[in-house]
Scaffold this motif. Structure first.
Motif, PDB file in Angstrom:
ATOM      1  N   LYS A  29     -18.118 -41.187 -16.146  1.00 46.25           N
ATOM      2  CA  LYS A  29     -18.224 -42.461 -15.445  1.00 46.25           C
ATOM      3  C   LYS A  29     -19.669 -42.813 -15.113  1.00 46.25           C
ATOM      4  O   LYS A  29     -19.972 -43.959 -14.832  1.00 46.25           O
ATOM      5  CB  LYS A  29     -17.404 -42.428 -14.162  1.00 46.25           C
ATOM      6  CG  LYS A  29     -15.924 -42.431 -14.390  1.00 46.25           C
ATOM      7  CD  LYS A  29     -15.187 -42.487 -13.077  1.00 46.25           C
ATOM      8  CE  LYS A  29     -13.695 -42.552 -13.294  1.00 46.25           C
ATOM      9  NZ  LYS A  29     -12.964 -42.664 -12.049  1.00 46.25           N
ATOM     10  N   ARG A  32     -21.320 -45.761 -16.923  1.00 47.23           N
ATOM     11  CA  ARG A  32     -20.875 -47.136 -16.701  1.00 47.23           C
ATOM     12  C   ARG A  32     -21.778 -47.840 -15.697  1.00 47.23           C
ATOM     13  O   ARG A  32     -22.395 -47.215 -14.843  1.00 47.23           O
ATOM     14  CB  ARG A  32     -19.457 -47.160 -16.153  1.00 47.23           C
ATOM     15  CG  ARG A  32     -18.439 -46.736 -17.148  1.00 47.23           C
ATOM     16  CD  ARG A  32     -17.076 -47.060 -16.607  1.00 47.23           C
ATOM     17  NE  ARG A  32     -16.126 -46.083 -17.095  1.00 47.23           N
ATOM     18  CZ  ARG A  32     -14.898 -45.985 -16.666  1.00 47.23           C
ATOM     19  NH1 ARG A  32     -14.462 -46.777 -15.737  1.00 47.23           N
ATOM     20  NH2 ARG A  32     -14.093 -45.083 -17.157  1.00 47.23           N
ATOM     21  N   ARG A  35     -19.551 -51.137 -10.471  1.00 50.35           N
ATOM     22  CA  ARG A  35     -18.612 -52.241 -10.333  1.00 50.35           C
ATOM     23  C   ARG A  35     -18.687 -52.828  -8.934  1.00 50.35           C
ATOM     24  O   ARG A  35     -19.004 -52.145  -7.970  1.00 50.35           O
ATOM     25  CB  ARG A  35     -17.193 -51.757 -10.586  1.00 50.35           C
ATOM     26  CG  ARG A  35     -16.972 -51.319 -12.007  1.00 50.35           C
ATOM     27  CD  ARG A  35     -15.603 -50.762 -12.228  1.00 50.35           C
ATOM     28  NE  ARG A  35     -14.577 -51.686 -11.752  1.00 50.35           N
ATOM     29  CZ  ARG A  35     -13.287 -51.447 -11.798  1.00 50.35           C
ATOM     30  NH1 ARG A  35     -12.856 -50.315 -12.290  1.00 50.35           N
ATOM     31  NH2 ARG A  35     -12.422 -52.315 -11.352  1.00 50.35           N
TER      32      ARG A  35
END
Length: 81
Positions: A29, A32, A35
């Motif tokens: 992760k 990424r 978010r």
């Protein structure tokens, strides 16, 4: 074609391909981008989206008839009909 060549072609090569695809899809992760979560500060400029950018101009007038003021429509998201 020997049994070793057969196993190599029909078993090990497809397994290696599946392994590469699995590693690409299951990467950590950390790679990424972060978010947005509700409650966090929004650090970006507001963007208004319109399917018709020409409709955003000040000289745009609606051609639809206005809704009657005594509307008796009921319902909605709550399902009170």
């Amino acid at each position: 074609m020997t049994i070793v060549e057969t196993v190599l072609v029909f078993a090990l090569i497809p397994l290696a391909l599946y392994g590469v695809i699995m590693l690409l899809t299951l990467r950590p992760k950390a790679t990424r981008i972060p978010r947005y979560r509700p409650g966090q500060e929004w650090g970006y400029a507001p963007v208004w989206w319109s399917a018709n950018p020409a409709g955003l101009s000040a000289d745009h007038h609606s051609t639809a008839e206005p809704a009657p003021s005594g509307s008796t429509a009921k319902g909605g998201a709550r399902g009170n009909w």
